[in-house]
Design a protein around this motif. Structure first.
Motif, PDB file in Angstrom:
ATOM      1  N   THR A 150       0.773  -1.151  -0.027  1.00  0.00           N
ATOM      2  CA  THR A 150       0.067   0.083   0.026  1.00  0.00           C
ATOM      3  C   THR A 150       0.778   1.309   0.040  1.00  0.00           C
ATOM      4  O   THR A 150       0.658   2.169  -0.822  1.00  0.00           O
ATOM      5  N   GLY A 151       2.003   1.151   0.893  1.00  0.00           N
ATOM      6  CA  GLY A 151       2.606   2.505   0.970  1.00  0.00           C
ATOM      7  C   GLY A 151       2.140   3.486   1.751  1.00  0.00           C
ATOM      8  O   GLY A 151       1.042   3.387   2.550  1.00  0.00           O
ATOM      9  N   GLY A 152       2.796   4.777   1.825  1.00  0.00           N
ATOM     10  CA  GLY A 152       2.186   5.963   2.369  1.00  0.00           C
ATOM     11  C   GLY A 152       2.980   6.098   3.723  1.00  0.00           C
ATOM     12  O   GLY A 152       4.108   5.374   4.100  1.00  0.00           O
ATOM     13  N   ASP A 153       2.048   6.855   4.447  1.00  0.00           N
ATOM     14  CA  ASP A 153       2.517   7.022   5.996  1.00  0.00           C
ATOM     15  C   ASP A 153       2.154   5.891   6.963  1.00  0.00           C
ATOM     16  O   ASP A 153       0.912   5.661   6.889  1.00  0.00           O
ATOM     17  N   VAL A 154       3.040   5.133   7.497  1.00  0.00           N
ATOM     18  CA  VAL A 154       2.578   4.138   8.376  1.00  0.00           C
ATOM     19  C   VAL A 154       2.937   4.518   9.872  1.00  0.00           C
ATOM     20  O   VAL A 154       4.012   5.100  10.194  1.00  0.00           O
ATOM     21  N   LEU A 155       1.932   4.104  10.802  1.00  0.00           N
ATOM     22  CA  LEU A 155       2.256   4.157  12.175  1.00  0.00           C
ATOM     23  C   LEU A 155       2.244   2.811  12.821  1.00  0.00           C
ATOM     24  O   LEU A 155       1.486   1.967  12.594  1.00  0.00           O
ATOM     25  N   GLU A 156       3.444   2.532  13.465  1.00  0.00           N
ATOM     26  CA  GLU A 156       3.767   1.374  14.094  1.00  0.00           C
ATOM     27  C   GLU A 156       3.202   1.401  15.519  1.00  0.00           C
ATOM     28  O   GLU A 156       4.168   2.045  16.143  1.00  0.00           O
ATOM     29  N   VAL A 157       2.145   0.766  16.050  1.00  0.00           N
ATOM     30  CA  VAL A 157       1.927   0.977  17.378  1.00  0.00           C
ATOM     31  C   VAL A 157       2.571  -0.059  18.155  1.00  0.00           C
ATOM     32  O   VAL A 157       2.338  -1.313  17.952  1.00  0.00           O
ATOM     33  N   GLY A 158       3.391   0.004  19.063  1.00  0.00           N
ATOM     34  CA  GLY A 158       4.067  -0.943  19.972  1.00  0.00           C
ATOM     35  C   GLY A 158       5.355  -1.401  19.057  1.00  0.00           C
ATOM     36  O   GLY A 158       5.434  -2.559  18.914  1.00  0.00           O
ATOM     37  N   VAL A 159       6.138  -0.486  18.772  1.00  0.00           N
ATOM     38  CA  VAL A 159       7.204  -0.781  17.873  1.00  0.00           C
ATOM     39  C   VAL A 159       8.397  -1.906  18.571  1.00  0.00           C
ATOM     40  O   VAL A 159       9.158  -2.138  17.911  1.00  0.00           O
ATOM     41  N   GLY A 160       8.402  -1.701  19.866  1.00  0.00           N
ATOM     42  CA  GLY A 160       9.225  -2.673  20.774  1.00  0.00           C
ATOM     43  C   GLY A 160      10.795  -2.453  20.378  1.00  0.00           C
ATOM     44  O   GLY A 160      11.144  -1.100  20.254  1.00  0.00           O
ATOM     45  N   THR A 161      11.520  -3.493  19.934  1.00  0.00           N
ATOM     46  CA  THR A 161      12.812  -3.012  19.879  1.00  0.00           C
ATOM     47  C   THR A 161      13.172  -2.856  18.455  1.00  0.00           C
ATOM     48  O   THR A 161      14.149  -2.797  17.896  1.00  0.00           O
ATOM     49  N   GLY A 162      11.909  -2.544  17.656  1.00  0.00           N
ATOM     50  CA  GLY A 162      12.365  -2.151  16.187  1.00  0.00           C
ATOM     51  C   GLY A 162      12.641  -3.472  15.314  1.00  0.00           C
ATOM     52  O   GLY A 162      12.940  -3.155  14.278  1.00  0.00           O
ATOM     53  N   LEU A 163      12.224  -4.820  15.509  1.00  0.00           N
ATOM     54  CA  LEU A 163      12.343  -5.966  14.868  1.00  0.00           C
ATOM     55  C   LEU A 163      11.759  -5.562  13.550  1.00  0.00           C
ATOM     56  O   LEU A 163      12.305  -6.297  12.574  1.00  0.00           O
ATOM     57  N   ALA A 164      10.523  -5.173  13.199  1.00  0.00           N
ATOM     58  CA  ALA A 164      10.008  -4.825  12.029  1.00  0.00           C
ATOM     59  C   ALA A 164      10.465  -3.904  11.249  1.00  0.00           C
ATOM     60  O   ALA A 164      10.466  -3.846   9.860  1.00  0.00           O
ATOM     61  N   VAL A 218       8.214   3.922   2.066  1.00  0.00           N
ATOM     62  CA  VAL A 218       7.358   3.884   2.986  1.00  0.00           C
ATOM     63  C   VAL A 218       7.837   4.734   4.294  1.00  0.00           C
ATOM     64  O   VAL A 218       8.983   4.766   4.659  1.00  0.00           O
ATOM     65  N   SER A 219       7.161   5.568   4.673  1.00  0.00           N
ATOM     66  CA  SER A 219       7.556   6.639   5.784  1.00  0.00           C
ATOM     67  C   SER A 219       7.013   6.153   7.203  1.00  0.00           C
ATOM     68  O   SER A 219       5.545   5.927   7.264  1.00  0.00           O
ATOM     69  N   VAL A 220       8.025   5.471   7.926  1.00  0.00           N
ATOM     70  CA  VAL A 220       7.304   4.901   9.265  1.00  0.00           C
ATOM     71  C   VAL A 220       7.501   5.655  10.379  1.00  0.00           C
ATOM     72  O   VAL A 220       8.588   6.206  10.868  1.00  0.00           O
ATOM     73  N   THR A 221       6.272   5.822  11.414  1.00  0.00           N
ATOM     74  CA  THR A 221       6.592   6.584  12.638  1.00  0.00           C
ATOM     75  C   THR A 221       6.143   5.316  13.720  1.00  0.00           C
ATOM     76  O   THR A 221       5.235   4.515  13.598  1.00  0.00           O
ATOM     77  N   GLY A 222       7.284   5.226  14.650  1.00  0.00           N
ATOM     78  CA  GLY A 222       6.902   3.906  15.522  1.00  0.00           C
ATOM     79  C   GLY A 222       6.767   4.703  16.878  1.00  0.00           C
ATOM     80  O   GLY A 222       7.515   5.625  17.388  1.00  0.00           O
ATOM     81  N   ILE A 223       5.918   4.218  17.895  1.00  0.00           N
ATOM     82  CA  ILE A 223       5.455   4.421  19.205  1.00  0.00           C
ATOM     83  C   ILE A 223       5.823   3.255  20.140  1.00  0.00           C
ATOM     84  O   ILE A 223       5.290   2.140  19.567  1.00  0.00           O
ATOM     85  N   ASP A 224       6.164   3.493  21.232  1.00  0.00           N
ATOM     86  CA  ASP A 224       6.009   2.456  22.291  1.00  0.00           C
ATOM     87  C   ASP A 224       6.149   2.921  23.695  1.00  0.00           C
ATOM     88  O   ASP A 224       6.478   3.962  23.942  1.00  0.00           O
ATOM     89  N   PHE A 225       5.435   2.243  24.546  1.00  0.00           N
ATOM     90  CA  PHE A 225       5.162   2.610  25.998  1.00  0.00           C
ATOM     91  C   PHE A 225       6.625   2.741  26.644  1.00  0.00           C
ATOM     92  O   PHE A 225       6.884   3.043  27.585  1.00  0.00           O
ATOM     93  N   GLN A 240       8.086   7.899  22.523  1.00  0.00           N
ATOM     94  CA  GLN A 240       7.414   7.195  23.675  1.00  0.00           C
ATOM     95  C   GLN A 240       6.216   7.714  23.748  1.00  0.00           C
ATOM     96  O   GLN A 240       5.959   8.820  23.837  1.00  0.00           O
ATOM     97  N   MET A 241       5.131   6.766  23.998  1.00  0.00           N
ATOM     98  CA  MET A 241       3.811   7.085  23.752  1.00  0.00           C
ATOM     99  C   MET A 241       2.926   6.024  24.451  1.00  0.00           C
ATOM    100  O   MET A 241       3.096   4.967  24.417  1.00  0.00           O
ATOM    101  N   ASP A 242       1.716   6.608  25.112  1.00  0.00           N
ATOM    102  CA  ASP A 242       0.742   5.623  25.596  1.00  0.00           C
ATOM    103  C   ASP A 242      -0.180   5.479  24.470  1.00  0.00           C
ATOM    104  O   ASP A 242      -0.816   6.388  23.739  1.00  0.00           O
ATOM    105  N   ALA A 243      -0.491   4.119  23.973  1.00  0.00           N
ATOM    106  CA  ALA A 243      -1.444   3.868  22.958  1.00  0.00           C
ATOM    107  C   ALA A 243      -2.802   4.245  23.039  1.00  0.00           C
ATOM    108  O   ALA A 243      -3.522   4.093  21.971  1.00  0.00           O
ATOM    109  N   ARG A 244      -3.202   4.273  24.186  1.00  0.00           N
ATOM    110  CA  ARG A 244      -4.358   4.670  24.658  1.00  0.00           C
ATOM    111  C   ARG A 244      -4.902   6.128  24.284  1.00  0.00           C
ATOM    112  O   ARG A 244      -5.666   6.353  24.448  1.00  0.00           O
ATOM    113  N   LYS A 245      -3.756   6.942  23.959  1.00  0.00           N
ATOM    114  CA  LYS A 245      -3.852   8.363  23.692  1.00  0.00           C
ATOM    115  C   LYS A 245      -2.682   8.915  22.865  1.00  0.00           C
ATOM    116  O   LYS A 245      -1.984   9.429  23.558  1.00  0.00           O
ATOM    117  N   LEU A 246      -3.127   8.321  21.684  1.00  0.00           N
ATOM    118  CA  LEU A 246      -1.975   8.810  20.514  1.00  0.00           C
ATOM    119  C   LEU A 246      -2.036  10.191  20.330  1.00  0.00           C
ATOM    120  O   LEU A 246      -3.055  11.098  20.081  1.00  0.00           O
TER     121      LEU A 246
END
Length: 205
Positions: free
Chosen positions: A39-53, A61-68, A93-99
């Motif tokens: 699909t491409g475009g702007d991607v948000l990965e919620v719970g990016v962790g150690t960045g394995l993906a 693709v333009s990726v933004t990652g967040i993790d608690f 660093q972000m809480d996925a319940r309130k992006l």
């Protein structure tokens, strides 16, 4: 799970995550990133962790990652630097319940092995839908509870240890399917045992 339990659990897991749980979840990570790349475009990965993906996202693709967990994010940032992952725009660093993003910000929102960890999965799904653009996609990879069989028995036995393990072994799939704006367009079981499930949902245009 409680936020303090998540912090403690993932501080414990962070140094060995890639070599343990990261190996088990490889198939789901590759499949979700392949779908996102198509699909491409702007991607948000919620719970990016150690960045394995992160290395599996295509350069376009333009990726933004967040993790608690800051402990996880430290390792993700190191991967981005060491592997020169130019497709990664930002890690926060972000809480996925309130992006902390505006409505309709991303073409694709991805959550891999996250939704059974967060304290309020329904709220997290609602937030993911909010920041997804109309017509965009939500990609979820997770283990969901089985209703019968020997694996269902093991899931119930491990359920009381969720706070220590860092994940719920008997998490019901229905808890991610209740957002009115989202419709399920694909469901696929991954690996031979079907231990993990891929869900692709689309936000109403």
């Amino acid at each position: 799970m409680k936020p303090e339990s998540i912090t403690t659990s993932y501080r414990r897991w962070a140094p060995i995550y890639d070599a343990t749980f990261g190996q088990i979840t490889h198939a789901g990570r590759r499949h979700a990133t392949e779908v996102a790349n198509q699909t491409g475009g702007d991607v948000l990965e919620v719970g990016v962790g150690t960045g394995l993906a992160l290395p599996y996202y295509a350069p376009g693709v333009s990726v933004t990652g967040i993790d608690f967990s800051e402990d996880m994010l430290e390792r993700a940032r190191a991967k981005v630097s060491e592997e020169n992952l130019s497709q990664v725009r930002e890690l926060r660093q972000m809480d996925a319940r309130k992006l902390d993003f505006a409505d309709d910000s991303f073409d694709i929102v991805v959550a891999m092995h996250l939704i059974s960890v967060v304290p309020d999965p329904e709220q997290v799904m609602a937030e993911m839908a909010r920041v997804c653009k109309p017509g965009g996609q939500i990609l979820v990879v997770n283990h969901f509870a089985r209703e019968e069989g020997c694996l269902a028995w093991f899931e119930r036995k491990f359920a009381p240890f969720a706070d220590y393990l860092g994940w719920h072994s008997n998490f019901p799939k229905d808890r991610v399917l209740g957002v009115d704006a989202l419709s399920l367009v694909e469901e696929k079981h991954l690996t031979k045992l079907g231990l993990f499930t891929f869900l692709r949902m689309q936000k109403a245009a």
